[in-house]
Design a protein around this motif. Structure first.
Motif, short mmCIF file in Angstrom:
data_model
loop_
_atom_site.label_atom_id
_atom_site.label_comp_id
_atom_site.label_asym_id
_atom_site.label_seq_id
_atom_site.Cartn_x
_atom_site.Cartn_y
_atom_site.Cartn_z
N LYS A 31 28.61 -23.26 -28.53
CA LYS A 31 27.59 -22.22 -28.53
C LYS A 31 27.74 -20.90 -29.04
CE LYS A 31 24.89 -25.06 -25.88
NZ LYS A 31 23.48 -25.53 -26.39
N GLU A 32 26.50 -20.24 -29.46
CA GLU A 32 26.83 -18.92 -30.05
C GLU A 32 26.34 -17.71 -28.92
OE1 GLU A 32 24.21 -17.73 -33.52
OE2 GLU A 32 26.03 -18.31 -34.31
N LEU A 33 27.17 -16.81 -28.99
CA LEU A 33 26.80 -15.67 -27.93
C LEU A 33 26.57 -14.50 -28.77
CD1 LEU A 33 29.47 -16.09 -25.14
CD2 LEU A 33 27.16 -16.70 -25.07
N VAL A 56 28.06 -11.09 -32.75
CA VAL A 56 27.71 -12.50 -32.55
C VAL A 56 29.10 -13.14 -32.76
CG1 VAL A 56 26.55 -14.48 -33.57
CG2 VAL A 56 25.41 -12.26 -33.44
N CYS A 57 29.08 -14.09 -31.73
CA CYS A 57 30.48 -14.78 -31.42
C CYS A 57 30.10 -16.57 -31.16
CB CYS A 57 31.33 -14.31 -30.32
SG CYS A 57 31.95 -12.68 -30.42
N ASN A 58 31.08 -17.27 -31.53
CA ASN A 58 30.96 -18.70 -31.57
C ASN A 58 31.96 -18.98 -30.43
OD1 ASN A 58 30.16 -21.16 -31.58
ND2 ASN A 58 31.20 -21.51 -33.70
N VAL A 59 31.50 -19.62 -29.30
CA VAL A 59 32.48 -20.00 -28.18
C VAL A 59 33.35 -21.42 -28.79
CG1 VAL A 59 32.73 -20.85 -25.90
CG2 VAL A 59 31.05 -19.22 -26.32
N GLU A 60 34.68 -21.17 -28.87
CA GLU A 60 35.43 -22.36 -29.58
C GLU A 60 35.87 -23.07 -28.21
OE1 GLU A 60 39.39 -22.32 -32.31
OE2 GLU A 60 37.60 -21.49 -32.93
N LYS A 91 37.80 -18.59 -25.41
CA LYS A 91 38.33 -18.41 -26.75
C LYS A 91 36.94 -18.04 -27.72
CE LYS A 91 41.10 -19.94 -30.57
NZ LYS A 91 41.95 -21.09 -31.05
N LEU A 92 36.89 -16.96 -28.14
CA LEU A 92 35.90 -16.51 -29.20
C LEU A 92 36.24 -16.57 -30.48
CD1 LEU A 92 33.96 -14.09 -26.93
CD2 LEU A 92 33.19 -16.28 -26.87
N VAL A 93 35.19 -16.73 -31.37
CA VAL A 93 35.50 -16.48 -32.89
C VAL A 93 34.23 -15.36 -33.31
CG1 VAL A 93 35.79 -17.49 -35.17
CG2 VAL A 93 36.54 -18.66 -33.07
N VAL A 94 34.44 -14.35 -33.63
CA VAL A 94 33.47 -13.21 -34.22
C VAL A 94 33.04 -13.88 -35.60
CG1 VAL A 94 32.91 -10.97 -34.55
CG2 VAL A 94 34.76 -11.47 -33.00
N THR A 95 31.78 -14.19 -35.80
CA THR A 95 31.14 -14.83 -36.76
C THR A 95 30.54 -13.54 -37.64
OG1 THR A 95 29.25 -15.35 -35.53
CG2 THR A 95 30.71 -17.13 -36.02
N LYS A 96 29.71 -12.72 -36.99
CA LYS A 96 29.02 -11.47 -37.74
C LYS A 96 28.65 -10.47 -36.78
CE LYS A 96 24.21 -13.17 -37.51
NZ LYS A 96 23.14 -13.61 -38.14
#
Length: 99
Positions: A31-33, A56-60, A91-96
């Motif tokens: 999901k996107e947070l 905006v982050c993506n939950v990995e 664990k989060l990945v920052v998308t924008k």
């Protein structure tokens, strides 16, 4: 673009594409947070938050960290207590970063 945002009572300094481990969040993997508690974007700080800014982050994934050993004792009293603890994380990945 760099930003400072807060979640879980902590502040994180991130840029796009960064991977970070935060306190466990209620969100499914994939999901996107959006985090709107942004303290700074590109060196421009708000008071206390920057209006309209989002990270905006993506939950990995979700998981638990390595086990730590908590050991308590009182000298000369024969008191010893051993306990383990594993802290849950997300664990989060920052998308924008949106200004």
């Amino acid at each position: 673009m760099k930003a400072i945002f807060e979640t879980g009572g902590k502040q994180y300094y991130v840029s796009e594409g960064d991977v970070l481990y935060v306190e466990k969040l209620d969100a499914e993997a994939g999901k996107e947070l959006e985090f709107s508690n942004v303290l700074m974007v590109d060196g421009k700080a708000g008071s206390p938050y920057v209006k309209g800014a989002k990270v905006v982050c993506n939950v990995e994934k979700h998981g638990k960290q390595k086990k730590i050993v908590v050991f308590k004792y009182n000298p000369k009293k024969k008191y010893r207590k051993t306990q383990g603890h594993r802290q849950p994380y997300t664990k989060l990945v920052v998308t924008k970063i949106v200004k």
